[in-house]
Design a protein around this motif. Structure first.
Motif, mmCIF file in Angstrom:
data_model
loop_
_atom_site.group_PDB
_atom_site.id
_atom_site.type_symbol
_atom_site.label_atom_id
_atom_site.label_comp_id
_atom_site.label_asym_id
_atom_site.label_seq_id
_atom_site.Cartn_x
_atom_site.Cartn_y
_atom_site.Cartn_z
ATOM 1 N N GLU A 113 0.820 -1.210 0.000
ATOM 2 C CA GLU A 113 0.000 0.000 0.000
ATOM 3 C C GLU A 113 0.855 1.260 0.000
ATOM 4 O O GLU A 113 0.613 2.195 -0.771
ATOM 5 C CB GLU A 113 -0.905 -0.024 1.245
ATOM 6 C CG GLU A 113 -1.884 1.134 1.333
ATOM 7 C CD GLU A 113 -2.751 1.034 2.570
ATOM 8 O OE1 GLU A 113 -3.173 2.092 3.075
ATOM 9 O OE2 GLU A 113 -3.003 -0.092 3.041
ATOM 10 N N ILE A 114 1.862 1.297 0.877
ATOM 11 C CA ILE A 114 2.703 2.491 0.971
ATOM 12 C C ILE A 114 3.597 2.636 -0.253
ATOM 13 O O ILE A 114 3.792 3.736 -0.772
ATOM 14 C CB ILE A 114 3.531 2.454 2.267
ATOM 15 C CG1 ILE A 114 2.595 2.545 3.487
ATOM 16 C CG2 ILE A 114 4.545 3.603 2.304
ATOM 17 C CD1 ILE A 114 3.302 2.435 4.831
ATOM 18 N N GLU A 115 4.134 1.512 -0.752
ATOM 19 C CA GLU A 115 4.989 1.565 -1.940
ATOM 20 C C GLU A 115 4.213 2.040 -3.169
ATOM 21 O O GLU A 115 4.794 2.657 -4.079
ATOM 22 C CB GLU A 115 5.603 0.197 -2.213
ATOM 23 C CG GLU A 115 6.753 -0.154 -1.287
ATOM 24 C CD GLU A 115 7.399 -1.483 -1.619
ATOM 25 O OE1 GLU A 115 8.571 -1.670 -1.250
ATOM 26 O OE2 GLU A 115 6.715 -2.341 -2.246
ATOM 27 N N SER A 116 2.916 1.778 -3.212
ATOM 28 C CA SER A 116 2.106 2.247 -4.341
ATOM 29 C C SER A 116 1.878 3.758 -4.282
ATOM 30 O O SER A 116 1.542 4.373 -5.298
ATOM 31 C CB SER A 116 0.759 1.515 -4.358
ATOM 32 O OG SER A 116 -0.065 1.942 -3.277
ATOM 33 N N GLN A 117 2.071 4.337 -3.099
ATOM 34 C CA GLN A 117 1.845 5.774 -2.930
ATOM 35 C C GLN A 117 3.127 6.593 -2.988
ATOM 36 O O GLN A 117 3.124 7.725 -3.484
ATOM 37 C CB GLN A 117 1.158 6.042 -1.582
ATOM 38 C CG GLN A 117 -0.248 5.476 -1.468
ATOM 39 C CD GLN A 117 -0.836 5.720 -0.085
ATOM 40 O OE1 GLN A 117 -0.360 5.206 0.915
ATOM 41 N NE2 GLN A 117 -1.879 6.525 -0.030
ATOM 42 N N TYR A 118 4.229 6.020 -2.484
ATOM 43 C CA TYR A 118 5.458 6.799 -2.342
ATOM 44 C C TYR A 118 6.668 6.003 -2.826
ATOM 45 O O TYR A 118 6.736 4.783 -2.661
ATOM 46 C CB TYR A 118 5.661 7.213 -0.872
ATOM 47 C CG TYR A 118 4.463 7.918 -0.299
ATOM 48 C CD1 TYR A 118 4.143 9.214 -0.698
ATOM 49 C CD2 TYR A 118 3.629 7.283 0.624
ATOM 50 C CE1 TYR A 118 3.030 9.863 -0.191
ATOM 51 C CE2 TYR A 118 2.525 7.929 1.140
ATOM 52 C CZ TYR A 118 2.224 9.215 0.725
ATOM 53 O OH TYR A 118 1.126 9.852 1.229
ATOM 54 N N ASN A 119 7.620 6.716 -3.387
ATOM 55 C CA ASN A 119 8.828 6.093 -3.932
ATOM 56 C C ASN A 119 9.875 5.946 -2.833
ATOM 57 O O ASN A 119 10.843 6.714 -2.763
ATOM 58 C CB ASN A 119 9.368 6.945 -5.084
ATOM 59 C CG ASN A 119 10.575 6.304 -5.753
ATOM 60 O OD1 ASN A 119 10.718 5.078 -5.743
ATOM 61 N ND2 ASN A 119 11.444 7.129 -6.322
ATOM 62 N N VAL A 120 9.679 4.963 -1.963
ATOM 63 C CA VAL A 120 10.609 4.706 -0.863
ATOM 64 C C VAL A 120 10.905 3.217 -0.794
ATOM 65 O O VAL A 120 10.167 2.390 -1.337
ATOM 66 C CB VAL A 120 10.034 5.187 0.498
ATOM 67 C CG1 VAL A 120 9.828 6.695 0.500
ATOM 68 C CG2 VAL A 120 8.726 4.453 0.832
ATOM 69 N N LYS A 121 12.001 2.889 -0.113
ATOM 70 C CA LYS A 121 12.341 1.498 0.135
ATOM 71 C C LYS A 121 11.681 1.048 1.431
ATOM 72 O O LYS A 121 11.634 1.797 2.408
ATOM 73 C CB LYS A 121 13.863 1.335 0.256
ATOM 74 C CG LYS A 121 14.645 1.748 -0.973
ATOM 75 C CD LYS A 121 16.139 1.644 -0.699
ATOM 76 C CE LYS A 121 16.951 2.136 -1.883
ATOM 77 N NZ LYS A 121 18.415 2.106 -1.574
ATOM 78 N N ILE A 122 11.205 -0.194 1.437
ATOM 79 C CA ILE A 122 10.559 -0.727 2.630
ATOM 80 C C ILE A 122 11.047 -2.145 2.898
ATOM 81 O O ILE A 122 11.059 -2.986 1.996
ATOM 82 C CB ILE A 122 9.022 -0.724 2.517
ATOM 83 C CG1 ILE A 122 8.492 0.700 2.277
ATOM 84 C CG2 ILE A 122 8.395 -1.309 3.793
ATOM 85 C CD1 ILE A 122 6.990 0.789 2.145
#
Length: 324
Positions: free
Chosen positions: A99-108
């Motif tokens: 969900e978060i990766e679909s919104q923001y370009n960050v590594k998780i």
């Protein structure tokens, strides 16, 4: 004689004025901290503008798959931080990561651990964090039980509550702190609760565990100040999350009960700007008003409130049982 009386009168006036100022500051400092967070950039324009600049590129968030923890993670990602999400349910971690990766370009990165297992989980966390410079640690994970008298709460529940609420904030901080000290940069955010303000009958162990977080955070703040590490104590009041599932009124939300998204956006805004906050302006007012009353009065009203919530929780459980 007149001169002596005048000196005494002046002394009483000065002491009284200082006492009033100290009393008002102590009771309203959460509101002051939010105002400070809004105004500080205008008076100190040379301060680092972003959390990445202030603390580093990676944030660790515990209890990251629901409620405040999930929204803290989302807000930190919005501000450009890479994330390490820690929780006990793999499926939820994967879902939140996607969900978060679909919104923001960050590594998780995510780590599956159950903090209720105690000491054994921290070596695993330390190993999986190897090579990651943690700039921000958000000690959010916690547990609560439905309002109930201590004799009716199971021993397993109490052990888990004490292990999760106090053990996690202490031991995970201990694991990550040395690398922050080595870099002379970092922030530790400890999610406490406004329930630390007084004993809470029917949530006795929970409120006591949150008082531990208050004292732990304030002591740690002084210990690490010389290392340029920021410690923030966050003390929310009721937030509309699954932790308060026993109360339909709280779950419905409203002005007094913000949802986790609104609360986290507000709380993260104060990060790096203040060492203590209720995180949300309405909670700051509530906390200040409660603190105006003597401890005995606060405890009395807390007892009355959670007696009612205990009945509501019992009714809630009965409805669920009837559904099955």
């Amino acid at each position: 004689m007149a001169l002596i009386l005048q000196v005494i009168s002046s002394g009483i006036y000065i002491v009284g004025s200082l006492s009033i100022v100290a009393f008002l500051y102590d009771n309203l400092k959460s509101l002051f901290s939010i105002i400070k967070a809004v105004l500080e950039p205008y008076f100190r324009p040379n301060l680092p503008k972003t959390l990445v600049e202030k603390f580093g590129q990676w944030a660790v968030v515990t209890g990251a798959t629901d409620g405040i923890g999930k929204e803290y993670a989302r807000e930190l990602a919005r501000q450009g931080l890479n994330l390490v999400l820690i929780s006990r349910t793999k499926e939820k971690l994967i879902a939140v990561t996607n969900e978060i990766e679909s919104q923001y370009n960050v590594k998780i990165k995510w780590i599956v651990v159950d903090f209720a297992k105690g000491r054994e989980v921290y070596d695993q966390i330390e190993e999986e964090l190897n090579g990651i410079d943690v700039g921000i640690l958000v000690n959010n994970v916690g547990m609560i039980h439905d309002p109930e008298t201590l004799d009716k709460v199971s021993e397993d529940t109490l052990w888990d509550l004490l292990t999760v609420n106090m053990g996690s904030v202490t031991m995970l901080t201990r694991k990550i702190l040395p690398q922050m000290i080595g870099r002379r940069k970092g922030a530790i955010v400890n999610l406490g609760s406004s329930s630390e303000l007084q004993p809470l009958p029917n949530l006795t162990a929970y409120a006591a565990s949150k008082k531990f977080i208050t004292h732990f955070s304030k002591g740690l703040e002084y210990e690490v100040a010389d290392h340029n590490i920021h410690v923030q104590l966050v003390m929310p009041n009721f937030v509309a999350t699954n932790m308060n599932a026993y109360s339909d009124k709280v779950r419905q939300g409203g002005l007094l009960f913000p949802n986790a998204y609104s609360y986290a956006r507000s709380a993260v805004f104060t990060l790096g700007k203040t060492s203590e906050t209720n995180g949300f302006w309405v909670h700051g007012i509530q906390y200040a008003l409660m603190k105006l009353a003597p401890m005995q009065i606060r405890t009395y009203f807390g007892n009355q409130l959670f007696k009612r919530l205990r009945i509501e929780a019992l009714e809630h459980r009965q409805k669920k049982q009837n559904l099955y």
